[in-house]
Design an enzyme around this catalytic site. Sequence first.
Site, short mmCIF file in Angstrom:
data_model
loop_
_atom_site.label_atom_id
_atom_site.label_comp_id
_atom_site.label_asym_id
_atom_site.label_seq_id
_atom_site.Cartn_x
_atom_site.Cartn_y
_atom_site.Cartn_z
N SER A 24 -3.68 -6.32 -3.64
CA SER A 24 -2.79 -5.85 -2.57
C SER A 24 -1.54 -5.25 -3.19
CB SER A 24 -2.38 -7.04 -1.68
OG SER A 24 -1.26 -6.68 -0.88
N TYR B 288 0.75 -15.39 -0.97
CA TYR B 288 -0.01 -14.14 -1.09
C TYR B 288 0.49 -13.33 -2.30
CZ TYR B 288 -2.70 -10.17 0.82
OH TYR B 288 -3.61 -9.15 1.02
#
Length: 256
Positions: free
Chosen positions: A145, A168
């Site tokens: 990501s 994350y």
Amino acid sequence: MLDKKNIFIVGGLGLLGRAFSKSVIENGAELVIGDIETKENIQRFNNLKKELNSNKIQFIPCDISSESSVKNAFKEIFELYQHIDAVVNTSYPRNENFGNDFLDVDINDFNENINLHLGGYFLTSQVAIKYFLNQGIGNLINIASIYGVIAPKFEIYKSTELTTPVEYSAIKSGIIHLNKYFSKYLKGKNIRVNCISPGGIINNHSEIFKENYRAYTLNKGMLDSSDLTGTLIYLLSDMSKYINGQNIIIDDGFTL
Ligand SMILES: NC(=O)c1ccc[n+]([C@@H]2O[C@H](COP(=O)([O-])OP(=O)(O)OC[C@H]3O[C@@H](n4cnc5c(N)ncnc54)[C@H](O)[C@@H]3O)[C@@H](O)[C@H]2O)c1
């Protein structure tokens, strides 16, 4: 572009996974989708198979947080094909407390999410690479990501309930760095390992969030999952034979 290639997509029934699965089939590959075996996923698989009208697509249960599940899935695939050209991991394991504000994240949840997601990507990569080493060739693509690359832009979440979860950032930067480790470890082995790092993908987001996000991009704003498939097919094909250890960002300039 992918004729005669056998491809295993883990998490292939998710938002990105379904777009990836479609494009892989449309490009002529044989596809095995690995995902957790829930009622919803079985329904998604049946719908996808119907939509693609192809007998080149199969489902194998694969839970990346379970060593035995991952090993069984790979064993089954190799019994089926005796060879696998590429493995793509686009799964997204998380627990029910994933996504809290940084100051509210409990250490046990932090650890559990790292375990499930980063640990699961590590495990799947390790098992895939062992099979690749045995067959003398391989291609591994992990989905990371932009939040594994840049710090969050917290201002885009104003007036929304969303945030960039702190776990994350740790997970995705970990995956990007592991990929560099794997590709160097595999020097001379004819195995390549790359990451794709997407920006935000549209999935029922509020207009306010999409506007906030769009302000940092160059043309489109949040992307559709189909905007990622060209890069995936390129990485799966022999056209990218010497792309190795890279992280390809697809984000309409959000990280600039
Ligand atoms: N959606 C986005 O905006 C976006 C942006 C950047 C990166 N990503 C990354 O792309 C990947 C896919 O995201 P998505 O939006 O398609 O997620 P999603 O939740 O729509 O799909 C994830 C898939 O993973 C499967 N899964 C969950 N736990 C699993 C486990 N333990 N083992 C195997 N499969 C499991 C789910 O069943 C589902 O099919 C993730 O790694 C995510 O971090 C997503």
